[in-house]
Every structure is written in C-alpha cells, then in structure tokens.
Design a protein around this motif. Structure first.
Motif, PDB file in Angstrom:
ATOM      1  N   SER A  13      90.253  48.829 -64.485  1.00  0.00           N
ATOM      2  CA  SER A  13      89.758  49.919 -65.305  1.00  0.00           C
ATOM      3  C   SER A  13      88.700  50.693 -64.890  1.00  0.00           C
ATOM      4  O   SER A  13      88.194  51.616 -65.292  1.00  0.00           O
ATOM      5  CB  SER A  13      89.132  49.183 -66.596  1.00  0.00           C
ATOM      6  OG  SER A  13      87.926  48.496 -66.312  1.00  0.00           O
ATOM      7  N   SER A  14      88.098  50.440 -63.376  1.00  0.00           N
ATOM      8  CA  SER A  14      87.003  51.284 -62.917  1.00  0.00           C
ATOM      9  C   SER A  14      87.500  51.805 -61.363  1.00  0.00           C
ATOM     10  O   SER A  14      88.659  51.321 -60.673  1.00  0.00           O
ATOM     11  CB  SER A  14      85.825  50.587 -62.377  1.00  0.00           C
ATOM     12  OG  SER A  14      86.211  49.361 -61.552  1.00  0.00           O
ATOM     13  N   PRO A  15      87.147  53.104 -61.189  1.00  0.00           N
ATOM     14  CA  PRO A  15      87.542  53.668 -60.043  1.00  0.00           C
ATOM     15  C   PRO A  15      87.263  52.636 -58.673  1.00  0.00           C
ATOM     16  O   PRO A  15      86.304  52.447 -58.585  1.00  0.00           O
ATOM     17  CB  PRO A  15      87.238  55.095 -60.058  1.00  0.00           C
ATOM     18  CG  PRO A  15      85.874  54.983 -60.750  1.00  0.00           C
ATOM     19  CD  PRO A  15      86.112  54.074 -61.886  1.00  0.00           C
ATOM     20  N   SER A  16      88.190  52.884 -57.687  1.00  0.00           N
ATOM     21  CA  SER A  16      87.925  52.128 -56.550  1.00  0.00           C
ATOM     22  C   SER A  16      87.031  53.227 -55.759  1.00  0.00           C
ATOM     23  O   SER A  16      87.106  54.159 -55.520  1.00  0.00           O
ATOM     24  CB  SER A  16      89.114  51.939 -55.831  1.00  0.00           C
ATOM     25  OG  SER A  16      89.016  51.634 -54.209  1.00  0.00           O
ATOM     26  N   PRO A  17      85.785  52.368 -55.101  1.00  0.00           N
ATOM     27  CA  PRO A  17      84.967  53.109 -54.421  1.00  0.00           C
ATOM     28  C   PRO A  17      85.296  53.477 -53.083  1.00  0.00           C
ATOM     29  O   PRO A  17      84.551  54.195 -52.578  1.00  0.00           O
ATOM     30  CB  PRO A  17      83.683  52.085 -54.383  1.00  0.00           C
ATOM     31  CG  PRO A  17      84.380  50.957 -54.472  1.00  0.00           C
ATOM     32  CD  PRO A  17      85.574  51.002 -55.351  1.00  0.00           C
ATOM     33  N   LYS A  25      81.940  55.715 -46.626  1.00  0.00           N
ATOM     34  CA  LYS A  25      80.957  56.550 -47.196  1.00  0.00           C
ATOM     35  C   LYS A  25      80.053  55.767 -48.206  1.00  0.00           C
ATOM     36  O   LYS A  25      78.920  56.312 -48.521  1.00  0.00           O
ATOM     37  CB  LYS A  25      81.660  57.918 -48.047  1.00  0.00           C
ATOM     38  CG  LYS A  25      82.308  58.792 -47.279  1.00  0.00           C
ATOM     39  CD  LYS A  25      82.632  60.035 -48.017  1.00  0.00           C
ATOM     40  CE  LYS A  25      83.584  61.081 -46.998  1.00  0.00           C
ATOM     41  NZ  LYS A  25      83.830  62.253 -47.713  1.00  0.00           N
ATOM     42  N   ILE A  26      80.418  54.606 -48.368  1.00  0.00           N
ATOM     43  CA  ILE A  26      79.545  53.702 -49.170  1.00  0.00           C
ATOM     44  C   ILE A  26      78.446  53.475 -48.545  1.00  0.00           C
ATOM     45  O   ILE A  26      78.279  53.106 -47.614  1.00  0.00           O
ATOM     46  CB  ILE A  26      80.191  52.145 -49.492  1.00  0.00           C
ATOM     47  CG1 ILE A  26      81.532  52.493 -50.602  1.00  0.00           C
ATOM     48  CG2 ILE A  26      79.354  51.321 -50.069  1.00  0.00           C
ATOM     49  CD1 ILE A  26      81.973  51.194 -50.822  1.00  0.00           C
ATOM     50  N   GLY A  27      77.116  53.518 -49.245  1.00  0.00           N
ATOM     51  CA  GLY A  27      75.972  53.333 -48.375  1.00  0.00           C
ATOM     52  C   GLY A  27      75.535  54.455 -47.451  1.00  0.00           C
ATOM     53  O   GLY A  27      74.520  54.220 -46.748  1.00  0.00           O
ATOM     54  N   GLY A  28      76.255  55.513 -47.507  1.00  0.00           N
ATOM     55  CA  GLY A  28      75.730  56.542 -46.468  1.00  0.00           C
ATOM     56  C   GLY A  28      75.835  56.280 -45.182  1.00  0.00           C
ATOM     57  O   GLY A  28      76.838  55.991 -44.364  1.00  0.00           O
ATOM     58  N   ASP A  29      74.446  56.181 -44.549  1.00  0.00           N
ATOM     59  CA  ASP A  29      74.655  55.673 -42.919  1.00  0.00           C
ATOM     60  C   ASP A  29      74.783  54.411 -42.761  1.00  0.00           C
ATOM     61  O   ASP A  29      74.438  53.709 -41.520  1.00  0.00           O
ATOM     62  CB  ASP A  29      73.301  56.203 -42.291  1.00  0.00           C
ATOM     63  CG  ASP A  29      73.316  57.954 -42.526  1.00  0.00           C
ATOM     64  OD1 ASP A  29      74.358  58.268 -42.640  1.00  0.00           O
ATOM     65  OD2 ASP A  29      72.092  58.359 -42.501  1.00  0.00           O
ATOM     66  N   PRO A  53      81.135  45.522 -51.442  1.00  0.00           N
ATOM     67  CA  PRO A  53      79.818  44.657 -51.776  1.00  0.00           C
ATOM     68  C   PRO A  53      79.645  44.469 -53.439  1.00  0.00           C
ATOM     69  O   PRO A  53      78.787  43.498 -53.797  1.00  0.00           O
ATOM     70  CB  PRO A  53      78.747  45.539 -51.115  1.00  0.00           C
ATOM     71  CG  PRO A  53      79.281  46.450 -50.121  1.00  0.00           C
ATOM     72  CD  PRO A  53      80.620  46.635 -50.765  1.00  0.00           C
ATOM     73  N   ARG A  54      80.031  45.399 -54.367  1.00  0.00           N
ATOM     74  CA  ARG A  54      79.866  45.149 -55.677  1.00  0.00           C
ATOM     75  C   ARG A  54      80.878  44.256 -56.358  1.00  0.00           C
ATOM     76  O   ARG A  54      80.776  44.130 -57.375  1.00  0.00           O
ATOM     77  CB  ARG A  54      79.810  46.531 -56.598  1.00  0.00           C
ATOM     78  CG  ARG A  54      78.327  47.358 -55.867  1.00  0.00           C
ATOM     79  CD  ARG A  54      78.610  48.692 -56.658  1.00  0.00           C
ATOM     80  NE  ARG A  54      79.693  49.323 -56.541  1.00  0.00           N
ATOM     81  CZ  ARG A  54      79.752  50.146 -55.260  1.00  0.00           C
ATOM     82  NH1 ARG A  54      78.471  50.583 -54.402  1.00  0.00           N
ATOM     83  NH2 ARG A  54      80.504  51.305 -55.149  1.00  0.00           N
TER      84      ARG A  54
END
Length: 206
Positions: A13-17, A25-29, A53-54
């Motif tokens: 039900s939640s969009p995939s990150p 792009k998770i976590g930027g650098d 990670p979530r």
C-alpha cells in the motif's frame, strides 16, 4: 523473534522507495543497505525477497519451478519487471545476459563466470558491449562475502552476512545484506546477486 521484514504487510500500500531509475538515491551520499532473503513470498516458488532499511519490500523474484523457461525476472514491489536475466545459449562457460525490463534484445550487461585458476577470488566478470570487463566480482558467495568493483577498483556493491539485533540470534545464509554505494543501480546489484546464486548457489531456479 527477530523480524526479517518488519513492514512487509504494508509494503503493497506504500510506494517503493527504489526503482530502476533511482540508482540508489536513498540516503543521498550514503550507501543503501538492503536485506536480501532467499525466499519467495509466494507458495511453490523459488526466489528472493528484498527489503530496504525501513523494512519496505523493494524487489522480488518469484520463479515457479515448473514454469521456468531459461529466464529470471527481477521485479519491484508492485510486480513490474525491472530486469530480465537469461542464460546465454551455445556459449562457452557459464554466461548470462541482463536485459532492461522484459526485453530480449540488446542486453545491458553480459556476465561470465570465472573459470580461470589464476585468480581464485574472482567469481565473475561483467561486460557492457566491449571485451574488457567494466565490473569484477570477487570473494566467496558461499560465505556471503563478495564485492563488486568497477574499472578503477572502487567497490560499488558488497554482499555481507547479516547480524541479528538480538544477541545470540543468528540468521542463516538465506538472509544477508546487500550494501550498494551511491551512483550504482541497486537493481543491477541485486541482479548480480541473482547470478551469483545461479553460478555458485546450492540450487538453481533454471
């Protein structure tokens, strides 16, 4: 009991990150650390389930043993195909092709299992339309300790054993970590995991 997938029930039900175009792009650098479970969430299937990670479901592989026809699909959480992995026919050695989406033309990568005894740590070479490999995979997949290096010998992805948060509780080899560096496509990194399992795992899907 230590949870492998804390938010799997709500992931649909939640969009995939992550998607095929996100390129970690998770976590930027910061590196992206994914949890890989060598198990399909569907009955009568062989495959993988991958969480961010979530604890959200990001990738999945579901191969019905009776229906496998020489290819493996890496899908996102909603079931859309990100990569198609096929064994190259009539080739010397163990050679695989990685295609974008469900296409079967113009492979994105060619991956060859290492058969040379000169570099025993080398597991596979990854090519992209040229004779010189652009990525090298080294280590031991059996011990879940592998690294992917680029042409400049920079580590772009790494497979590691996963440690449980509860003291005295250990995950088996079917649950491990995939750490992906910024700028490297997480879906491609997972595609390499699938191929290592086909080349060096205890059982093959196809």
């Amino acid at each position: 009991m230590t949870k492998i997938y804390p938010n799997a029930a709500s992931s649909s039900s939640s969009p995939s990150p992550l998607s095929s175009s996100d390129d970690c792009k998770i976590g930027g650098d910061d590196p992206v650390v994914l949890t890989v479970w060598k198990k399909s969430l569907l009955l009568n299937c062989e495959g993988f389930t991958v969480f961010d990670p979530r604890g959200n479901l990001v990738y999945r592989v579901d191969n019905y043993m009776a229906a496998a026809k020489g290819h493996i699909f890496l899908m996102d959480a909603s079931g859309a195909t990100l990569l198609t992995i096929r064994r190259k026919k009539l080739s010397l050695g163990d050679t695989w092709l990685i295609f974008d989406g469900e296409t079967a033309e113009n492979p994105r990568y060619t991956v060859r299992k290492n058969v040379s005894l000169l570099n025993s740590r080398c597991l596979a070479h990854v090519f992209q339309k040229k004779s010189v490999p652009i990525y090298l995979i080294e280590g031991s997949y059996a011990r879940r300790c592998c690294s992917v290096y680029d042409e400049k010998r920079r580590r772009v992805a790494e497979i590691k054993q996963k440690e449980a948060s509860v003291t005295g509780v250990a995950f088996g080899k079917d649950v491990f970590r995939l750490e992906v560096q910024p700028g490297f496509d997480a879906a491609v990194a997972m595609g390499m995991v699938i191929l290592l399992d086909q080349m060096y795992g205890s059982g093959r899907f196809i």
